[in-house]
Scaffold this active site. Sequence first.
Site, PDB file in Angstrom:
ATOM      1  N   ARG A  60      13.436  22.508   0.038  1.00 11.32           N
ATOM      2  CA  ARG A  60      12.759  21.394   0.387  1.00 11.32           C
ATOM      3  C   ARG A  60      11.039  21.788   0.695  1.00 11.32           C
ATOM      4  O   ARG A  60      10.427  20.845   0.580  1.00 11.32           O
ATOM      5  CB  ARG A  60      13.302  20.672   1.480  1.00 11.32           C
ATOM      6  CG  ARG A  60      12.648  19.650   1.993  1.00 11.32           C
ATOM      7  CD  ARG A  60      13.547  18.624   2.915  1.00 11.32           C
ATOM      8  NE  ARG A  60      14.293  19.107   3.714  1.00 11.32           N
ATOM      9  CZ  ARG A  60      13.840  19.538   5.000  1.00 11.32           C
ATOM     10  NH1 ARG A  60      12.668  19.701   5.508  1.00 11.32           N
ATOM     11  NH2 ARG A  60      15.009  20.411   5.808  1.00 11.32           N
ATOM     12  N   TYR A 123       1.900  -3.457  -7.629  1.00 10.05           N
ATOM     13  CA  TYR A 123       3.224  -3.166  -7.937  1.00 10.05           C
ATOM     14  C   TYR A 123       4.151  -3.665  -6.677  1.00 10.05           C
ATOM     15  O   TYR A 123       3.747  -3.545  -5.600  1.00 10.05           O
ATOM     16  CB  TYR A 123       3.517  -1.806  -8.169  1.00 10.05           C
ATOM     17  CG  TYR A 123       4.990  -1.491  -8.130  1.00 10.05           C
ATOM     18  CD1 TYR A 123       5.802  -2.117  -9.381  1.00 10.05           C
ATOM     19  CD2 TYR A 123       5.513  -0.475  -7.377  1.00 10.05           C
ATOM     20  CE1 TYR A 123       7.070  -1.857  -9.234  1.00 10.05           C
ATOM     21  CE2 TYR A 123       6.953  -0.272  -7.514  1.00 10.05           C
ATOM     22  CZ  TYR A 123       7.743  -0.861  -8.664  1.00 10.05           C
ATOM     23  OH  TYR A 123       8.955  -0.615  -8.692  1.00 10.05           O
ATOM     24  N   ASP A 195      -3.445   4.240  -7.252  1.00 15.22           N
ATOM     25  CA  ASP A 195      -2.284   4.332  -7.915  1.00 15.22           C
ATOM     26  C   ASP A 195      -2.663   4.447  -9.258  1.00 15.22           C
ATOM     27  O   ASP A 195      -3.239   3.390  -9.768  1.00 15.22           O
ATOM     28  CB  ASP A 195      -1.409   3.356  -7.657  1.00 15.22           C
ATOM     29  CG  ASP A 195      -0.260   3.343  -8.585  1.00 15.22           C
ATOM     30  OD1 ASP A 195      -0.085   4.177  -9.432  1.00 15.22           O
ATOM     31  OD2 ASP A 195       0.918   2.718  -7.994  1.00 15.22           O
ATOM     32  N   LYS A 220       6.949   7.159 -15.271  1.00 17.37           N
ATOM     33  CA  LYS A 220       6.235   6.292 -16.339  1.00 17.37           C
ATOM     34  C   LYS A 220       5.629   7.314 -17.565  1.00 17.37           C
ATOM     35  O   LYS A 220       6.029   8.213 -17.961  1.00 17.37           O
ATOM     36  CB  LYS A 220       5.121   5.438 -15.970  1.00 17.37           C
ATOM     37  CG  LYS A 220       5.761   4.530 -14.802  1.00 17.37           C
ATOM     38  CD  LYS A 220       6.946   3.714 -15.083  1.00 17.37           C
ATOM     39  CE  LYS A 220       7.741   3.090 -14.106  1.00 17.37           C
ATOM     40  NZ  LYS A 220       7.441   3.183 -12.646  1.00 17.37           N
TER      41      LYS A 220
END
Lengths: 403, 410
Positions: A60, A123, A195, A220
């Site tokens: 992690r 978004y 973003d 994306k």
Amino acid sequence: MTIEDRPPSATSCVHAGDPPDAATGAVEPPLYLASAFAFDSAEQAAGAFLRENDHLIYGRWGNPTVRALELKVASLEAPSRDPKEHAAGYDACATASGMAAITATILTLCQAGDSIVAPRSMYGESARLFRERLPRFGITTTFVEQTDVEAYERAIGDTTKVLYVETPANPTLTITDLRRVCEIARARGVAVVADNTFATPYCQRPLAHGVDLVIHSMTKMIGGHGDAIGGIVVGAEDRIAAIKETAIKSFGGILSPFSAMLISRGIRTFSLRARQSCETALSLARALEGHPAVARVHHPGLESHPGHALARRQMSAFGSLVAFEVKGGVEVGRKVLESCGVVTHAVSLGDARSLITHPASTTHMSMPRDARIAAGIDDGLLRVSCGIEETDDVVSDLLRALA
Amino acid sequence: MSSFLDDDAGPSTRSVHAGVSRPDRFDAVPTPIVATATYTFRDSAELAQHMTGEHPDPHREEYGRYGNPTVRALEERIAALEGADAECAVFGSGMAALSTAVMALLKQGSHVVIFRDGYRRTRQLLGKTLASYGVEHTVVEPGDLEGVRKAITPKTRLIVGESPTNPYLHCTDLAALAAIAKDHRGVKTIVDTTFATPINVRALSLGIDLVVHSATKYLAGHHDVLAGAVVGSRALVGLVRDLRGVLGSVLDPHGAFLVARGLKTLALRVERANATAQKVAEMLEKHPRVSHVYYPGLPSHPSHAIAREQMRGFGGVVSFRVKTDADATGDRAPLAVTSRVVDAFRLARIAPSLGGVDTLVEQPAIMSYYELSSEERRAAGIEDDLIRLAVGVEDEADVLADVRRALEAP
């Protein structure tokens, strides 16, 4: 720590972050699935925890496959003169999804009592996070018109910690002036988070314009094959270290090594794909503009787009998205959607395939019409995310669908 | 869940078959890895059906962050292992599972009861990180149910525990804890049973509201994937799943496949670890170089009675303290002597984590509490001479021999 504003080189896409494996000479580095890393001695473990050596500890907190991806994306958003390296002083932190990157960033920068200034049009899931979820933990957001830099400035208050930007923005690909937003933020001691998913580092390098932290949904165009979900945040080393410490170690929204490998593999062709997609988008926008069945075309590369001059200043290409409004409302929009062949009906973007959506008849059908139109989503609005097929095939597919 | 599985099916049968109900289109036996970020719809009408909740397939997926068939199949399997009516949401790590579950149920101004012994990152999240978002907390001693009752205020929304705890393996009377919560309106219980696994304890059947697992450990069992799970009622897990869609800390389909693959041997692995750990604990208790052994399977452990009552086995983790001179310095200081014992293991590797096929060993003073001084560590309950051994599935004799050899270190 100034970042050069130039598109990432194809060489960086191939080589940065993941050199051949030193142990075996394998040209493609191995995929490390390990959740934990073994130590030779307690002393070595102690050194790792005190950061006196760079031995890995626990999955992690860091994994070689995920790390390679972080370095690769850092080289795209913060390029250096050496195409295999990113700019000194910068780093990146990969996350399980784009939303995990946004939450990790915001939860690191803000505490209860702090506030954010964000664009009115962003978004949908990010908007839901800012509007519904963060207030439960005492973090509030003021929404402003994203093309109005003065509105950002007016909205800054004593508790403001973050100016949040998306440019180009859904649904009509409006452009926000990154340099001016950053000047305002710097004067007020506020961080700017952008973003950059729509633009991609091929078209726009927000760090070079003064943005503090750049976020991507790597699902994306960066990953580009529609087969892996992932997010990343890139910025100055100390900011990234803070995000890793508070958000990744505690909230645990890490990226898996499998997904990291798929995305790294995707990035090797990133600049090729991005170039092809952007060229197709501009050709498509030009072909649609003036078409008798089309009322309006939104693409920052068109001279008719209100943000065109600004886009020319801050972008080196205009992105893979084209939005346009067909005459005849919802019914005609739906018909165009269903008449496409090469262009696939799906809600994502940045895929190798060209994708089309018609919000009024699908994703936004439950929204009242007035509210939808107020949000800029006209009855006949369609959005095409141009893929990497031949430009002519994509353009003629849409022209056929419009006929 | 799976129609062919009897309610009283044994743990190994459940490990292999639980929740496996939907054949894929090729009738492949294992669940396929569906590596996709998004899903396509036949036409607008089908998408509209999905958006309005009228789609004939309740499992119709829309976008990868909200759901994936490989991930969903894993969720059904873990849910079935925890209890017949359970629902599960999986995550990219155990901390993602825990943080999303608590954030779904808490907000600014609410109060949470936590315990002093437990995974350090969990206590940090609840005690420190969430405090910066206005969540208040009270810490009580592990197993102190009276303390829990007293700590509850009108603002209390959650009690978050671990059973057994890390690293001292305290077990909480889960039925009694659940009963306390049920006495107070609006108070829910979350228990991390990573160390127990559903093979050893099924906390939902004892009345706990949500069970959290670091699936990285026993559920996956091979140290090759990080994952987390939240299990509970449809309503509560629904809230957690909804927040997962926003916070975004999802598990990828490859990771889900590895966890599901590991689950098939869960019962075999846990039963082996239970048996070996019991033998190791008994051996350590008689060993002249060992001062304390913490294992709930030993009658000397303070939680032994309740562990016997609510657990099928006691798990694979044994903690113990090496006999040292607390006042010694340099080479003879407790930290140094204990490090030499840790370094002398040959089969067990020094690494964080637990619950996998390989035996792992660690010294918590170094592995998890490295930046504190000895005094601060002691105040936090972590002694310099403490060792945590997480037994794997190797042959019992080899594990025992490795521990004995390590204890011969100078």
